[in-house]
Motif scaffolding. Sequence first.
Motif, PDB file in Angstrom:
ATOM      1  N   SER A 142      16.451  90.336  75.796  1.00  0.00           N
ATOM      2  CA  SER A 142      16.463  89.044  75.109  1.00  0.00           C
ATOM      3  C   SER A 142      15.610  89.066  73.853  1.00  0.00           C
ATOM      4  O   SER A 142      15.939  88.405  72.858  1.00  0.00           O
ATOM      5  CB  SER A 142      15.973  87.945  76.059  1.00  0.00           C
ATOM      6  N   SER A 162      17.541  88.235  70.451  1.00  0.00           N
ATOM      7  CA  SER A 162      17.154  87.001  69.772  1.00  0.00           C
ATOM      8  C   SER A 162      16.603  87.275  68.381  1.00  0.00           C
ATOM      9  O   SER A 162      16.934  86.565  67.422  1.00  0.00           O
ATOM     10  CB  SER A 162      16.126  86.235  70.610  1.00  0.00           C
ATOM     11  N   SER A 218      19.495  88.355  66.129  1.00  0.00           N
ATOM     12  CA  SER A 218      20.381  87.243  65.798  1.00  0.00           C
ATOM     13  C   SER A 218      19.752  86.278  64.796  1.00  0.00           C
ATOM     14  O   SER A 218      20.429  85.365  64.321  1.00  0.00           O
ATOM     15  CB  SER A 218      20.771  86.481  67.066  1.00  0.00           C
ATOM     16  N   THR A 252      21.626  78.201  65.661  1.00  0.00           N
ATOM     17  CA  THR A 252      22.565  78.193  66.784  1.00  0.00           C
ATOM     18  C   THR A 252      22.510  76.815  67.433  1.00  0.00           C
ATOM     19  O   THR A 252      21.424  76.271  67.639  1.00  0.00           O
ATOM     20  CB  THR A 252      22.208  79.267  67.818  1.00  0.00           C
ATOM     21  N   THR A 271      22.221  84.592  76.918  1.00  0.00           N
ATOM     22  CA  THR A 271      22.615  83.815  75.742  1.00  0.00           C
ATOM     23  C   THR A 271      21.765  82.564  75.589  1.00  0.00           C
ATOM     24  O   THR A 271      21.309  82.239  74.482  1.00  0.00           O
ATOM     25  CB  THR A 271      24.104  83.425  75.839  1.00  0.00           C
ATOM     26  N   CYS A 282      18.319  83.516  74.310  1.00  0.00           N
ATOM     27  CA  CYS A 282      18.335  83.854  72.880  1.00  0.00           C
ATOM     28  C   CYS A 282      18.540  82.610  72.017  1.00  0.00           C
ATOM     29  O   CYS A 282      17.930  82.482  70.945  1.00  0.00           O
ATOM     30  CB  CYS A 282      19.438  84.870  72.595  1.00  0.00           C
ATOM     31  N   SER A 318      24.381  89.830  66.817  1.00  0.00           N
ATOM     32  CA  SER A 318      24.131  89.583  68.242  1.00  0.00           C
ATOM     33  C   SER A 318      24.921  90.548  69.121  1.00  0.00           C
ATOM     34  O   SER A 318      24.402  91.067  70.114  1.00  0.00           O
ATOM     35  CB  SER A 318      24.498  88.139  68.597  1.00  0.00           C
ATOM     36  N   LEU A 334      28.564  87.069  74.195  1.00  0.00           N
ATOM     37  CA  LEU A 334      27.255  86.616  73.708  1.00  0.00           C
ATOM     38  C   LEU A 334      27.300  86.373  72.199  1.00  0.00           C
ATOM     39  O   LEU A 334      26.781  85.369  71.706  1.00  0.00           O
ATOM     40  CB  LEU A 334      26.183  87.643  74.062  1.00  0.00           C
ATOM     41  N   LEU A 368      29.201  83.142  71.391  1.00  0.00           N
ATOM     42  CA  LEU A 368      28.417  81.952  71.717  1.00  0.00           C
ATOM     43  C   LEU A 368      27.290  81.724  70.717  1.00  0.00           C
ATOM     44  O   LEU A 368      27.016  80.592  70.311  1.00  0.00           O
ATOM     45  CB  LEU A 368      27.854  82.083  73.133  1.00  0.00           C
ATOM     46  N   MET A 369      26.623  82.800  70.316  1.00  0.00           N
ATOM     47  CA  MET A 369      25.517  82.659  69.369  1.00  0.00           C
ATOM     48  C   MET A 369      26.014  82.211  67.995  1.00  0.00           C
ATOM     49  O   MET A 369      25.242  81.687  67.189  1.00  0.00           O
ATOM     50  CB  MET A 369      24.768  83.988  69.244  1.00  0.00           C
TER      51      MET A 369
END
Length: 733
Positions: A104, A108, A111, A151, A174, A177, A339, A356, A359-360
């Motif tokens: 993570s 994170s 991202s 996000t 997810t 993050c 990500s 992931l 979603l991010m």
Amino acid sequence: MEVLIHNPLTRFLIQAFLIIACARLVGLIARRLEQPMVIAEVTAGILLGPSLFGWLFPETSAVIFAEQSLPLLKLVSEVGLIVFMFLIGLELDPKLLRGRGHASVIISHTSIVVPFALGGLLALYLYPRLSESSVPFSSFTLFMGAAMSITAFPVLARILTERRLLKSKVGALTITCAAVDDVTAWCILAFVVSITRATGLVSAVWTTVFACAYIGGMLVVVRPFLNRLGERGGSKEGLSQDLVAVTLLLLIVSSWTTEMIGIHPLFGAFMLGAIMPKGTSFAQSLAEKLEDFAVVFLLPLFFAYSGLRTHIGLLNSADGWLMCGLIIVVACVGKFGGSTVAARLTGLRWREASALGILMNTRGLMELIVLNLGLDLGIISPKLFTMMVLMALVTTFMTTPLLRWIYPPEELAKELIDAPGQTPLPAAAAEVYTVLMCVSYERTGPGMVTLASALARRGPDARRLYALRLIPPTDRNSFYVNQAPEQQGATALTPLLARAQELDVEVRPLSFVSPKPSLDICNVADVKQADLVLVGWHKPLFSQTALGGTVYEVMRCARTDVGVLIDRGLKEVRRLLVPFHGTAHDKAALGLARRLAQEVGADVTILHVVKPTRRAGDAPLGAQETVDQVFEGEEGDALRKSKVTLKVVEHDSPAAAAVDEAARGYDLVLVGVGPEWGLAQRRFGMRAEHIIQGCPTSLLVVRHHEPATAPATAPAPAAKVFALASEPEPDRT
């Protein structure tokens, strides 16, 4: 129109009516497309702005959304934003930021860093084309980087829950993050705002000093006070109006403080919500009191105000649309690409890493808040604002379809078996009989398990019984992450499990959030290799048919036999009535009756209805012929030993004849679905099924599934129907 609008309050009420009504109408379409509500609200705001409403009806738009009325609309929408940011802070559980491990941290940070860097590079291209020379390049670059790093935490949490990914490895990673992203991006944005508002180096230094002092005071002084407040609010006394008033006063003071420091009131609201105690019910009760009004009334006003500032007509050239496309591509490459690659390097499978990344890449409401800040501060121009709004819409809209492509419903259903806390599925065996009971209301559970246990009586190794409770998704955003579907499902399954304990039967409960219950029921039935799906009955809205709605979809799509139980106090299964007309569904109902006769020794009465006037072609068999054929040979002897009776009656209406016979004291009536019994499968219908409405006892409507690969066979004669309805059972003696 001017006659109706004679003061600012009247104008505001008309604006609010149009905004909320439009948001809800577009929301109906968004739900059909499986899109989050934020898509509908943003779209409704754009439709009411100059991009559509102002373009089609310029005079009316100029009256309703007059320039002098916009400050009031902005003021009320900003109040809604302050409340909403407080709710976002409440939703952010600090536990999500701890103990998630090495993966993570890498994902994170990647991202944030990758989209921030790409946003900075994009600023080099956009600054000379879309920015004023009065805007410092450093502020523009920092803002573009922060805007690309956002996000949408609440939208993402809702999507994860609806898609049943929240408890999975990729879901937990997810949401962690996203929480880190939110905190980091807002800190960066606070720094950008303070730099932009500062009039010089000295002012920037003082802003930084005061901001640090504010954060320290919130953590050292306010947080312990909130803990004591939370203990009181989480006690038996509950959340009183005085506690709500104290909390709102703190919210006002915190927001006012950050505004005076030179950051923004939103940061004060977010900070107060983030330090609120999460260990008691205080925060959740507070959110329930505030959220509906903020989300339904205040937030759409913010979206409409954003829509009024979104001029799609400004993109009136090919260069404009190319720059807009470039912004969307850079946003997706930075967030999704960064990500996904980081997740893959930490050991996730490509499917999980891609999910992931998708979603991010969701931005939604949080991006709009950031963009409005940038426009208010003069960092970005109206044209760039419009491009960025379209980017936020596209990246949010693409999340659900891409996630469905990466994680199709069939794959999700398979992963239910390996979900934490689930007992592994034993190896399939020919003699194992599996029943999936789908419980919608508590009252239907006991009757279902009574019937299911009777169908599979012979020991735990010869049966598998599952109780499935599907929870419809709610409109609530806050604390959606913390809602445990298993706990909610346990409440509805309690009567069923209590009855199972009385019967000494093992039932395995399953529970999760489902936006499409019929699809999930069919998928779970496939995964669990169910021999029979039992569905509870309730009348669909605006319909008289009992076999419509979700029941219709399950009966149409399930790849196994389906039974719809209309429970009228089923306590035991001893006397059975099987109306028989000779269809495949009737044979399936007869097969279940035969199984009940063998498992629990039930008495079975087969009802054959013929026309009162016997003419050629009216019926395939006469009364005496039917009796002779049903009880002839060895099969007839076996039927006599099973306490099976064939009853032939004359009646103009087979359904009415079945209802009359059912009144003679049967425990359960098993009938195949079909028009011959007035039970046509219809999605909608205003014609009630007579046999369901009139039957005085419990009723099981059976739909038989014919495998596509099965060879076509001629209809079996009535004499052999009972034997052919299911495989011969092994001798237990």
